[in-house]
Design an enzyme around this catalytic site. Sequence first.
Site, PDB file in Angstrom:
ATOM      1  N   ASP A 102      36.168  29.058  41.087  1.00 22.88           N
ATOM      2  CA  ASP A 102      34.995  29.848  40.717  1.00 22.88           C
ATOM      3  C   ASP A 102      34.587  30.498  42.026  1.00 22.88           C
ATOM      4  O   ASP A 102      34.069  29.816  42.920  1.00 22.88           O
ATOM      5  CB  ASP A 102      33.876  28.945  40.184  1.00 22.88           C
ATOM      6  CG  ASP A 102      32.683  29.778  39.749  1.00 22.88           C
ATOM      7  OD1 ASP A 102      32.263  30.649  40.525  1.00 22.88           O
ATOM      8  OD2 ASP A 102      32.187  29.574  38.633  1.00 22.88           O
ATOM      9  N   HIS A 103      34.868  31.784  42.161  1.00 15.78           N
ATOM     10  CA  HIS A 103      34.750  32.354  43.511  1.00 15.78           C
ATOM     11  C   HIS A 103      33.317  32.315  44.037  1.00 15.78           C
ATOM     12  O   HIS A 103      33.087  32.419  45.238  1.00 15.78           O
ATOM     13  CB  HIS A 103      35.356  33.762  43.583  1.00 15.78           C
ATOM     14  CG  HIS A 103      34.483  34.837  43.024  1.00 15.78           C
ATOM     15  ND1 HIS A 103      34.406  35.102  41.689  1.00 15.78           N
ATOM     16  CD2 HIS A 103      33.649  35.711  43.624  1.00 15.78           C
ATOM     17  CE1 HIS A 103      33.561  36.101  41.487  1.00 15.78           C
ATOM     18  NE2 HIS A 103      33.088  36.487  42.649  1.00 15.78           N
TER      19      HIS A 103
ATOM     20  N   HIS B   6      29.904  31.278  36.948  1.00 13.26           N
ATOM     21  CA  HIS B   6      29.125  31.552  38.165  1.00 13.26           C
ATOM     22  C   HIS B   6      27.639  31.161  38.029  1.00 13.26           C
ATOM     23  O   HIS B   6      27.061  30.532  38.917  1.00 13.26           O
ATOM     24  CB  HIS B   6      29.207  33.027  38.539  1.00 13.26           C
ATOM     25  CG  HIS B   6      30.600  33.573  38.552  1.00 13.26           C
ATOM     26  ND1 HIS B   6      31.683  32.834  38.964  1.00 13.26           N
ATOM     27  CD2 HIS B   6      31.106  34.779  38.197  1.00 13.26           C
ATOM     28  CE1 HIS B   6      32.781  33.571  38.872  1.00 13.26           C
ATOM     29  NE2 HIS B   6      32.455  34.755  38.396  1.00 13.26           N
TER      30      HIS B   6
HETATM   31  C1  BG6 Z   1      33.950  37.978  38.027  1.00 10.93           C
HETATM   32  C2  BG6 Z   1      33.660  38.640  36.712  1.00 10.93           C
HETATM   33  O1  BG6 Z   1      34.264  36.631  37.852  1.00 10.93           O
HETATM   34  O2  BG6 Z   1      32.796  38.078  38.864  1.00 10.93           O
HETATM   35  C3  BG6 Z   1      33.271  40.087  36.908  1.00 10.93           C
HETATM   36  O3  BG6 Z   1      34.821  38.564  35.888  1.00 10.93           O
HETATM   37  C4  BG6 Z   1      32.117  40.191  37.879  1.00 10.93           C
HETATM   38  O4  BG6 Z   1      32.936  40.700  35.674  1.00 10.93           O
HETATM   39  C5  BG6 Z   1      32.412  39.409  39.159  1.00 10.93           C
HETATM   40  O5  BG6 Z   1      31.920  41.559  38.184  1.00 10.93           O
HETATM   41  C6  BG6 Z   1      31.182  39.343  40.040  1.00 10.93           C
HETATM   42  O6  BG6 Z   1      31.536  38.798  41.279  1.00 10.93           O
HETATM   43  P1  BG6 Z   1      30.775  39.231  42.602  1.00 10.93           P
HETATM   44  O7  BG6 Z   1      31.366  38.367  43.662  1.00 10.93           O
HETATM   45  O8  BG6 Z   1      31.029  40.702  42.778  1.00 10.93           O
HETATM   46  O9  BG6 Z   1      29.324  38.967  42.349  1.00 10.93           O
END
Ligand code: BG6
Length: 516
Positions: free
Chosen positions: A200-201, A263
Amino acid sequence: MTCQEISQRPLAITSSIPVKPTAAVIFGATGDLTHRKIVPAFYHLAKNGLLPEDFAIIGFARRPKTDAEFREDLRVALEQFSHTKPIDYSVWDKMSKHIYYHQGDLPDLDSYRSLAERLKALPEADAIQGNYLFYLATAPNYFGDVAGNLAEVGLARAERDGQVRRLIVEKPFGEDLQSAQSLNNTLQKAFPEKNIYRIDHYLGKETVQNLMYFRFANTIFEPLWNRNYIDHVQITVSEKVGVMGRGGYYDSAGASRDMLQNHMLQLFTLIAMEPPASLDAESIRDEKVKVLRSIPTPKLDELTKNSVRAQYGGGFIDGKAIPAYRQEDRVAQNSLTETFVALRLEIDNWRWQGVPFYLRTGKALSKQYTEISITFNRPPSVLFASSADERLHRNNLRIRIQPNEGITLNFNAKKPAKAEAQGVGMNFRYKQDFTDYLPEAYERLIVDALTGESTLFTRSDEVEQAWRLVDTLHAAWASQQSTNLPLYSAGSMGPFESDLLLQREGRRWASVPTDI
Ligand code: BG6
């Protein structure tokens, strides 16, 4: 060491355990994620001296390509997507010599037999000694095939103690509880749970990791972190971007599966969890799961009342006309997929009972930011005249996850020369206090997977518990049998119903930041 010295220390990623010589095999090597995130992250790890000399990357994909062509594609992508510029070619040239391409079909067992041969024949093979990290950056319907085939050809299990055989899995991790459980079973048949790293980045973001430091490395906040002092918590993940060509995937996912299940709930659990017994991965993940388990199973009609889903119609963002979601590529013209979701949750435990948590996320909104806002109770109103009292702001903490990362504590101060209170803020900004490098989420996550540090990855029970909540939400929505859903204009902050969710309890969403 002085404060100044501490704050000037480079923030470059560090790892207490050195990365062993390893071959990282990326499945889905010609895809967007490999080019945009994964390879730039490897480059930054190499640049920061975190990869050993004998580190190989093998791209696995269907299209025919030579090693040289693959390296060149990645170089072009690096130029475009690296978050640091200019590219340090002394690093890239050295690193790219260890990048290879393996043509193969994801479901085809023979492609894995040839992969196993290829891995043994790499020029770096003697040093690598069979240490492999497999990265699933493919479409999710291939996850099972890849893991199963790796197991079948003997690549999934270590052949001796200490040998690295790990699997990184990207989201989406299932589309509901049942599919997530079945995916967990499939992966666990091939790799032991301790060797599965579900990304989960958001957990790789420095500011998200800082939530633990903020709460547990300070004396002054934690005593207040409960129902006695906190009125409510808000979590906003606001995106200006639309679906960016991913209509096919997004239309079957929606904001609840794409952002809320992972997230948003990660941020939620980190804010709400109890102090873990220690900082090891299992203790932290145990506490996060406990929070999810403490959400009372809501009745469907309550959940309908406590949630808002909506979709963007046409509008303007930064003066640019944005077409309605239903006009996006590969989106059904009568789609009922939500591009916005807001949800009121409660946690039924000793610390939080009665404190509402409001979560909202959406696409095509007016600003791109992620923020957690914690509003404290009002002080007793005995001391100030009633007129001033009305102007007393509730103390509030705004934790900006991105961009312009930092934390602001808002409190009341006396306005000079007047018997009046005014809201003022104390600011911490990463850019001011830490002058060095702020690594990207993928760098942290990849180095952790390489060294076997699993704290920042989601465990199978965590994923399943999050799906239980999202499944109930879907059931509540399905019970409404609506043939339409509210629309909001692209470039707004969501539908009126989202404001109402708070207004009916005498609250409102924190103002949209002005510094971005
Ligand atoms: C991803 C989603 O996991 O996270 C995207 O699939 C989203 O739809 C993105 O735009 C948001 O990540 P960050 O790091 O740009 O907030």
